[in-house]
Design an enzyme around this catalytic site. Structure first.
Site, PDB file in Angstrom:
ATOM      1  N   CYS A 192       0.848  -1.193   0.000  1.00 35.08           N
ATOM      2  CA  CYS A 192       0.000   0.000   0.000  1.00 35.08           C
ATOM      3  C   CYS A 192       0.885   1.246   0.000  1.00 35.08           C
ATOM      4  O   CYS A 192       1.813   1.354   0.802  1.00 35.08           O
ATOM      5  CB  CYS A 192      -0.887  -0.017   1.238  1.00 35.08           C
ATOM      6  SG  CYS A 192      -1.933   1.443   1.376  1.00 35.08           S
ATOM      7  N   CYS A 244       0.289   3.080   3.635  1.00 33.51           N
ATOM      8  CA  CYS A 244       0.686   2.530   4.944  1.00 33.51           C
ATOM      9  C   CYS A 244       1.700   1.394   4.834  1.00 33.51           C
ATOM     10  O   CYS A 244       2.091   0.832   5.857  1.00 33.51           O
ATOM     11  CB  CYS A 244      -0.545   2.063   5.709  1.00 33.51           C
ATOM     12  SG  CYS A 244      -1.284   0.562   5.035  1.00 33.51           S
ATOM     13  N   CYS A 288      -7.499  -0.924   1.033  1.00 33.42           N
ATOM     14  CA  CYS A 288      -6.533  -1.447   1.999  1.00 33.42           C
ATOM     15  C   CYS A 288      -7.265  -1.596   3.331  1.00 33.42           C
ATOM     16  O   CYS A 288      -7.879  -0.648   3.809  1.00 33.42           O
ATOM     17  CB  CYS A 288      -5.374  -0.466   2.130  1.00 33.42           C
ATOM     18  SG  CYS A 288      -4.247  -0.877   3.473  1.00 33.42           S
ATOM     19  N   CYS A 339      -5.588   0.859   6.194  1.00 34.27           N
ATOM     20  CA  CYS A 339      -5.711   2.325   6.240  1.00 34.27           C
ATOM     21  C   CYS A 339      -6.861   2.857   5.383  1.00 34.27           C
ATOM     22  O   CYS A 339      -7.012   4.067   5.260  1.00 34.27           O
ATOM     23  CB  CYS A 339      -4.401   2.970   5.806  1.00 34.27           C
ATOM     24  SG  CYS A 339      -4.132   2.937   4.026  1.00 34.27           S
ATOM     25  N   CYS A 378      -8.563  -5.342 -10.040  1.00 30.73           N
ATOM     26  CA  CYS A 378      -8.121  -4.327 -10.987  1.00 30.73           C
ATOM     27  C   CYS A 378      -7.686  -3.122 -10.157  1.00 30.73           C
ATOM     28  O   CYS A 378      -8.520  -2.446  -9.555  1.00 30.73           O
ATOM     29  CB  CYS A 378      -9.316  -3.997 -11.888  1.00 30.73           C
ATOM     30  SG  CYS A 378      -8.929  -2.831 -13.174  1.00 30.73           S
TER      31      CYS A 378
END
Ligand code: ZN
Length: 153
Positions: free
Chosen positions: A65, A68, A114, A117, A137
């Protein structure tokens, strides 16, 4: 292995518990991210197809990510979908990703975020390759590639 049915269940009944949570204010995210990363991950934007840096990369590594740094996907589950966005068949771990029903633009889709976060990542569709049949995607801008060997498991 996650299936479409389980993805739908998460989006309707609630998501798996993440290992940890990262929460920041909008101002803190803005200071941390580029304007494009901020637009996509915090304002649920979409990058233009074929514009993302990670789209045609197939080097070994983990896709973390951008907000984070939690690992979300890896190169063993990445595939070339031809859509112009990085595509994966599974998350790296079941509780890495969170799912929400998205009815924007008059379509019913499943948004992928995510789970640590709440960064917007992209969408998941039930038209991916076997055996999972899933196609995540994902916007390149919402991830960074951490190059290195990934354990197949
Ligand atoms: Zn995150």
């Amino acid at each position: 292995m996650l299936t479409w049915k389980e993805v739908i269940n998460f989006s309707v009944k609630g998501n798996p518990i993440p290992d940890q949570r990262v929460e920041k204010t909008e101002a803190e995210w803005k200071a941390l991210l580029t304007p494009e990363q901020y637009r996509i991950t915090r304002l649920k934007g979409t990058e233009r197809p074929h514009s993302g840096a990670l789209c045609s990369i197939h080097e070994a590594g983990k896709y973390n990510c951008i907000c984070c740094e939690t690992p979300l996907f890896d190169s063993t589950i990445k595939f070339e979908s031809g859509t112009g966005w990085p595509s994966f068949t599974q998350p790296i771990k079941e509780n890495a990703i969170k799912y929400e029903r998205d009815t924007a633009f008059g379509m019913v889709r499943v948004e992928v975020m995510c789970n640590t976060c709440d960064a917007h990542l992209g969408h998941v569709f039930p038209d991916g390759p076997e055996p999972s049949g899933l196609r995540y995607c994902i916007n390149s801008e919402s991830m960074q590639l951490e190059k290195g060997v990934v354990n197949e498991n």
